[in-house]
Design a protein around this motif. Structure first.
Motif, PDB file in Angstrom:
ATOM      1  N   PHE A 196       0.829  -1.204   0.000  1.00  0.00           N
ATOM      2  CA  PHE A 196       0.000   0.000   0.000  1.00  0.00           C
ATOM      3  C   PHE A 196       0.867   1.259   0.000  1.00  0.00           C
ATOM      4  O   PHE A 196       0.620   2.193  -0.771  1.00  0.00           O
ATOM      5  CB  PHE A 196      -0.928  -0.007   1.225  1.00  0.00           C
ATOM      6  CG  PHE A 196      -1.599   1.306   1.484  1.00  0.00           C
ATOM      7  CD1 PHE A 196      -2.713   1.696   0.747  1.00  0.00           C
ATOM      8  CD2 PHE A 196      -1.124   2.161   2.476  1.00  0.00           C
ATOM      9  CE1 PHE A 196      -3.323   2.917   0.983  1.00  0.00           C
ATOM     10  CE2 PHE A 196      -1.735   3.380   2.712  1.00  0.00           C
ATOM     11  CZ  PHE A 196      -2.837   3.757   1.965  1.00  0.00           C
ATOM     12  N   LEU A 197       1.891   1.284   0.853  1.00  0.00           N
ATOM     13  CA  LEU A 197       2.767   2.463   0.936  1.00  0.00           C
ATOM     14  C   LEU A 197       3.503   2.722  -0.368  1.00  0.00           C
ATOM     15  O   LEU A 197       3.632   3.871  -0.793  1.00  0.00           O
ATOM     16  CB  LEU A 197       3.771   2.298   2.078  1.00  0.00           C
ATOM     17  CG  LEU A 197       3.208   2.419   3.488  1.00  0.00           C
ATOM     18  CD1 LEU A 197       4.267   2.050   4.516  1.00  0.00           C
ATOM     19  CD2 LEU A 197       2.672   3.805   3.736  1.00  0.00           C
ATOM     20  N   SER A 198       3.972   1.672  -1.017  1.00  0.00           N
ATOM     21  CA  SER A 198       4.716   1.878  -2.266  1.00  0.00           C
ATOM     22  C   SER A 198       3.799   2.385  -3.384  1.00  0.00           C
ATOM     23  O   SER A 198       4.240   3.133  -4.248  1.00  0.00           O
ATOM     24  CB  SER A 198       5.449   0.606  -2.689  1.00  0.00           C
ATOM     25  OG  SER A 198       4.544  -0.402  -3.035  1.00  0.00           O
ATOM     26  N   GLU A 199       2.533   2.010  -3.351  1.00  0.00           N
ATOM     27  CA  GLU A 199       1.576   2.501  -4.350  1.00  0.00           C
ATOM     28  C   GLU A 199       1.090   3.908  -4.038  1.00  0.00           C
ATOM     29  O   GLU A 199       0.988   4.751  -4.913  1.00  0.00           O
ATOM     30  CB  GLU A 199       0.369   1.564  -4.422  1.00  0.00           C
ATOM     31  CG  GLU A 199       0.683   0.207  -5.020  1.00  0.00           C
ATOM     32  CD  GLU A 199      -0.489  -0.765  -4.916  1.00  0.00           C
ATOM     33  OE1 GLU A 199      -1.641  -0.309  -4.768  1.00  0.00           O
ATOM     34  OE2 GLU A 199      -0.240  -1.978  -4.969  1.00  0.00           O
ATOM     35  N   LYS A 200       0.784   4.162  -2.781  1.00  0.00           N
ATOM     36  CA  LYS A 200       0.170   5.437  -2.373  1.00  0.00           C
ATOM     37  C   LYS A 200       1.195   6.568  -2.217  1.00  0.00           C
ATOM     38  O   LYS A 200       0.879   7.725  -2.456  1.00  0.00           O
ATOM     39  CB  LYS A 200      -0.569   5.215  -1.052  1.00  0.00           C
ATOM     40  CG  LYS A 200      -1.192   6.419  -0.448  1.00  0.00           C
ATOM     41  CD  LYS A 200      -2.610   6.570  -0.837  1.00  0.00           C
ATOM     42  CE  LYS A 200      -3.224   7.707  -0.042  1.00  0.00           C
ATOM     43  NZ  LYS A 200      -4.258   8.383  -0.699  1.00  0.00           N
ATOM     44  N   PHE A 201       2.424   6.233  -1.813  1.00  0.00           N
ATOM     45  CA  PHE A 201       3.441   7.251  -1.535  1.00  0.00           C
ATOM     46  C   PHE A 201       4.748   6.965  -2.269  1.00  0.00           C
ATOM     47  O   PHE A 201       5.810   6.883  -1.639  1.00  0.00           O
ATOM     48  CB  PHE A 201       3.702   7.328  -0.023  1.00  0.00           C
ATOM     49  CG  PHE A 201       2.511   7.713   0.793  1.00  0.00           C
ATOM     50  CD1 PHE A 201       2.109   9.032   0.904  1.00  0.00           C
ATOM     51  CD2 PHE A 201       1.774   6.738   1.450  1.00  0.00           C
ATOM     52  CE1 PHE A 201       1.010   9.382   1.661  1.00  0.00           C
ATOM     53  CE2 PHE A 201       0.669   7.072   2.221  1.00  0.00           C
ATOM     54  CZ  PHE A 201       0.286   8.398   2.319  1.00  0.00           C
ATOM     55  N   PRO A 202       4.718   6.832  -3.591  1.00  0.00           N
ATOM     56  CA  PRO A 202       5.964   6.535  -4.302  1.00  0.00           C
ATOM     57  C   PRO A 202       6.972   7.676  -4.140  1.00  0.00           C
ATOM     58  O   PRO A 202       6.625   8.845  -4.241  1.00  0.00           O
ATOM     59  CB  PRO A 202       5.518   6.373  -5.758  1.00  0.00           C
ATOM     60  CG  PRO A 202       4.235   7.129  -5.849  1.00  0.00           C
ATOM     61  CD  PRO A 202       3.591   7.037  -4.493  1.00  0.00           C
ATOM     62  N   GLY A 203       8.192   7.323  -3.858  1.00  0.00           N
ATOM     63  CA  GLY A 203       9.253   8.318  -3.729  1.00  0.00           C
ATOM     64  C   GLY A 203       9.363   8.966  -2.361  1.00  0.00           C
ATOM     65  O   GLY A 203      10.357   9.629  -2.073  1.00  0.00           O
TER      66      GLY A 203
END
Length: 188
Positions: A87-94
């Motif tokens: 979820f974090l990698s999709e929602k908050f990339p970078g």
């Protein structure tokens, strides 16, 4: 913990602990162009493992808009960590992920914080393999490593965990308040 570039130990019993933690975290975050997301890992069912959810809850009380994942009512633990990381990698990339968790360590570092760059290995202290979490980390060393790590976590004093949680939440909140004040000055 997985490989890391830098690690700092801060004695939580010292009056300047919160300020030192904020300073080190600020220095580490300065390397990233985007604001951080705070991943607060742990279980509300084991005192020694409740540091992450306590920090997440305290942070959202003082700064409800802060991107925090993991609270007492919605903890991030062994059963949902993998899904949460996706979820974090999709929602908050970078965005840098600051992983916050309790840890076991040497007796000489008990009651110390660690803050540094690199990822955590949640569950490693109790021989669980859950994967890596975070770009930066903050841990509170709540008990010594030993032959019965689960028992060590279950017998940690709540007052120690609360002292850690309040200090970490205070350090993070002071950083975000400083940034908000700087943005307000720019917009005048």
């Amino acid at each position: 913990m997985k490989a890391f570039d830098e690690i700092y130990y801060i004695d939580s019993r010292k009056p300047e602990a919160e300020e030192n933690l904020a300073l080190r975290l600020s220095q580490l975050l300065a390397r990233y162009p985007l604001p951080p997301v705070y991943l607060c890992i742990g279980s509300d069912r084991v005192t020694g493992d409740s540091l992450g959810p306590l920090v997440g809850t305290l942070l959202l009380k003082v700064q409800p808009t802060l991107p925090v994942i993991g609270t007492l009512t919605d903890p991030v633990h062994a059963l949902n960590l993998k899904h949460t990381l996706s979820f974090l990698s999709e929602k908050f990339p970078g965005h840098p992920i600051v992983a916050i968790d309790a840890s076991l360590g040497s007796r000489s570092h008990q009651e110390f914080f660690t803050v540094g760059s690199g990822s955590l290995e949640p569950g490693a202290g109790v021989d669980k393999i859950l994967g890596s979490a975070g770009d930066l980390f903050i841990t509170g060393i709540v008990a010594p490593t030993g032959p019965l790590p689960q028992l060590n976590l279950q017998t940690v004093r709540l007052s120690l965990v609360m002292r850690f949680a309040e200090c970490i939440a205070g350090a993070v909140a002071s950083l975000t308040l400083e940034k908000e004040a700087a943005y307000e000055k720019l917009s005048l």
